[in-house]
Write a protein that holds these residues in place. Structure first.
Motif, mmCIF file in Angstrom:
data_model
loop_
_atom_site.group_PDB
_atom_site.id
_atom_site.type_symbol
_atom_site.label_atom_id
_atom_site.label_comp_id
_atom_site.label_asym_id
_atom_site.label_seq_id
_atom_site.Cartn_x
_atom_site.Cartn_y
_atom_site.Cartn_z
ATOM 1 N N PRO A 419 0.836 -1.205 0.000
ATOM 2 C CA PRO A 419 0.000 0.000 0.000
ATOM 3 C C PRO A 419 0.871 1.255 0.000
ATOM 4 O O PRO A 419 1.900 1.297 0.674
ATOM 5 C CB PRO A 419 -0.777 -0.095 1.319
ATOM 6 N N VAL A 420 0.485 2.266 -0.773
ATOM 7 C CA VAL A 420 1.281 3.493 -0.853
ATOM 8 C C VAL A 420 1.167 4.278 0.447
ATOM 9 O O VAL A 420 2.164 4.663 1.051
ATOM 10 C CB VAL A 420 0.804 4.374 -2.034
ATOM 11 N N SER A 421 -0.076 4.471 0.886
ATOM 12 C CA SER A 421 -0.254 5.194 2.146
ATOM 13 C C SER A 421 -0.158 4.178 3.257
ATOM 14 O O SER A 421 -0.768 3.126 3.205
ATOM 15 C CB SER A 421 -1.638 5.816 2.189
ATOM 16 N N SER A 422 0.628 4.491 4.256
ATOM 17 C CA SER A 422 0.743 3.533 5.346
ATOM 18 C C SER A 422 0.163 4.129 6.611
ATOM 19 O O SER A 422 0.849 4.299 7.605
ATOM 20 C CB SER A 422 2.201 3.137 5.551
ATOM 21 N N ASN A 423 -1.108 4.455 6.538
ATOM 22 C CA ASN A 423 -1.800 5.004 7.701
ATOM 23 C C ASN A 423 -1.649 4.105 8.910
ATOM 24 O O ASN A 423 -2.107 2.980 8.903
ATOM 25 C CB ASN A 423 -3.310 5.136 7.391
ATOM 26 N N LYS A 476 -10.264 2.519 -0.467
ATOM 27 C CA LYS A 476 -10.306 3.855 0.154
ATOM 28 C C LYS A 476 -9.859 3.799 1.604
ATOM 29 O O LYS A 476 -10.199 2.869 2.332
ATOM 30 C CB LYS A 476 -11.736 4.406 0.073
ATOM 31 N N GLY A 477 -9.087 4.780 1.987
ATOM 32 C CA GLY A 477 -8.708 4.927 3.393
ATOM 33 C C GLY A 477 -7.821 3.819 3.930
ATOM 34 O O GLY A 477 -7.811 3.540 5.112
ATOM 35 N N LEU A 478 -7.068 3.200 3.058
ATOM 36 C CA LEU A 478 -6.169 2.130 3.502
ATOM 37 C C LEU A 478 -5.133 2.650 4.499
ATOM 38 O O LEU A 478 -4.567 3.696 4.275
ATOM 39 C CB LEU A 478 -5.449 1.523 2.310
#
Ligand SMILES: *Cc1c(COP(=O)(O)O)cnc(C)c1O
Length: 478
Positions: A419-423, A476-478
């Motif tokens: 995943p690009v975003s690592s929330n 969404k929101g990953l």
């Protein structure tokens, strides 16, 4: 409050709702009871929510679409009750025989035979010549004896049941001699010492974890000995300074003392897997040839058939086993028997078995083919997940699974997804990503390894369906 009461009293009645187009059609599909009960549940929920001042329910009551929403939510809840919780998934875990995912997929011949057995009465235990009672094992006896060289066979629900039944029949209240190196646990509930206890046998463990000698067996033998047992250490390997006693030595010793020698093979292959470039695994035939009196093995491990436990070997011992009342409790059902029979027939043509049996087709799938598949779907995956996740192809290793040949891994290719975003940290993002794949209508099951979400493509057969599922992914929101 007045107006709420008015609204409540103007709630449609059960009878009125049942007469609406949508719900009366639903009654035609699933029957009156389920729809009526769900309507009652919904109406009583609305009443109690209102009396508890639940704002959101109260505002729904005033909505112009209230009645339509109510009807659709009743329909959805009823249909939900009728949807199976057991659904098909795509196994891209890299573990080919995955116990939690139901092990082997069956060949078309077996599936057709299961449908036939399910749809009609059959001569399961009925002798068509004499019109008298028959024997359900008789259907499998010919082909299994031909394939394994055994004198006789009997088949039960699974291999755990086979081991239990053999021990209970031949060694109840007697000692069973087994090497300490073979006291295995196979996935949670199946542990050799516990099975012995349930069977009423007394475990006589000998030798040490790493080394057991023939003299250990010899000195443990006494008048209470019921049998000698060897358990294939399916899911682990002891390496280094080791010694175990081979089948033929144990068979000779057992023969001399006139007690049975039983070998629990676990996976029990019927063909030499080395011919397909797979690691060597003792076959049932070899084990019988080396002198085992009985061999037990699974129907749904390396055999690639339905869940079953197969016992082959000496006729006098098999007769005793079949006369045990527990056999009745553990017996195989007609649908499984029909499938198993067809799988065994495929083994009569061993040269094509790896094309016709889905399990062996997956296990022997050439890495070139998996690689070509990975290259074909990579760009599509990349464009679907653009901006959300980085997708690449990486080398990986698949494993057979279910305890078979645990250390021998097969070269394979996987889609690696990060995943690009690592929330909230990469780990969490990866776990979320895996969960999104699992929540698809046809869940796609992968594995997380080394900071990547991996989809091992060895067992991917329906590429089109896979890509359609991926299109439905909500990232969404990953
Ligand atoms: C898997 C296994 C069993 C149990 O077989 P099931 O078919 O899962 O019941 C028993 N013994 C050994 C050695 C095994 O590998």
């Amino acid at each position: 409050m007045e107006s709420i009461n008015t609204k409540l009293s103007s709630l449609p009645s059960v009878e009125k709702l049942l007469k609406t187009d949508v719900l009366s059609q639903l009654v035609g599909e699933v029957g009156h009871e389920s729809v009526k009960n769900e309507i009652r549940r919904k109406l009583s929920y609305i009443r109690s929510s209102v009396s508890e001042n639940n704002e959101s329910v109260i505002s729904q009551l005033s909505s112009p679409s209230f009645s339509g929403d109510l009807i659709s939510s009743i329909k959805a809840a009823v249909l939900e009750q009728f949807s199976s919780s057991m659904i098909s998934v795509v196994n891209l875990t890299g573990t080919v025989v995955h116990t939690n995912l139901g092990r082997a997929s069956l060949p078309v011949e077996a599936i057709a035979a299961m449908a036939e057995a399910a749809a009609h009465p059959c001569n399961l235990e009925y002798n068509l010549e004499t019109g008298k009672r028959g024997d359900r094992d008789s259907h499998l006896e010919k082909v299994l004896c031909e394939l394994t060289g055994a004198e006789a066979v009997t088949v039960v629900n699974n291999n755990a049941a086979a081991v239990l039944l053999v021990l209970n029949t031949l060694a109840q209240n007697k000692e069973v001699i087994i090497s300490r190196g073979e006291l295995v646990e196979i996935g949670g509930a199946f542990r050799i010492p516990d099975v012995m206890k349930s069977a009423g046998s007394i475990l006589r463990e000998i030798g040490t974890t790493n080394r057991t000698h023939l003299r250990d067996y010899e000195s443990a033998l006494n008048e209470k000995t019921g049998l000698l047992m060897k358990v294939h250490t399916s899911n682990y390997e002891i390496r280094g300074f080791t010694n175990s006693v081979g089948e033929s030595d144990l068979a000779q010793l057992a023969k001399k003392k006139e007690i049975p020698f039983v070998s629990d093979l676990g996976s029990g292959s019927l063909v030499d897997l080395a011919q397909y470039g797979l690691p060597d695994e003792p076959t049932v035939q070899e084990t019988l040839l080396s002198g085992a009196d009985l061999v037990t093995f699974s129907g749904d491990k390396l055999l690639g058939g339905p869940q079953a436990g197969i016992i082959v070997g000496r006729r006098d011992l098999i007769e005793k086993i079949k006369a045990n009342p527990l056999k009745r409790a553990l017996r195989i059902d007609k649908i499984t028997l029909a499938a198993l029979l067809q799988v065994l027939y495929l083994y009569k043509d061993p040269h094509r078995i790896n094309e016709r049996l889905p399990l062996l087709a997956d296990l022997t799938r050439p890495v070139k083919e998996i690689e070509a598949l990975s290259k074909e779907i990579l760009p599509l995956m990349q464009s679907h997940l653009a901006g959300l996740a980085e997708v690449s192809v990486c080398n990986c290793k698949s494993q057979i699974g279910s305890g078979a040949l645990p250390l021998d891994l097969m070269e394979s290719r996987a889609l690696s997804i990060i995943p690009v975003s690592s929330n909230g940290g990469t780990d969490k993002a990866l776990r979320n990503l895996a969960a999104r794949f699992r929540s698809l209508p046809r869940p796609i099951i992968g594995r997380i390894s080394d900071g990547k979400f991996l989809l091992d493509l060895r067992c991917l057969r329906d590429t089109k369906e896979f890509l359609e599922q991926v299109k439905l992914l909500d990232l969404k929101g990953l």
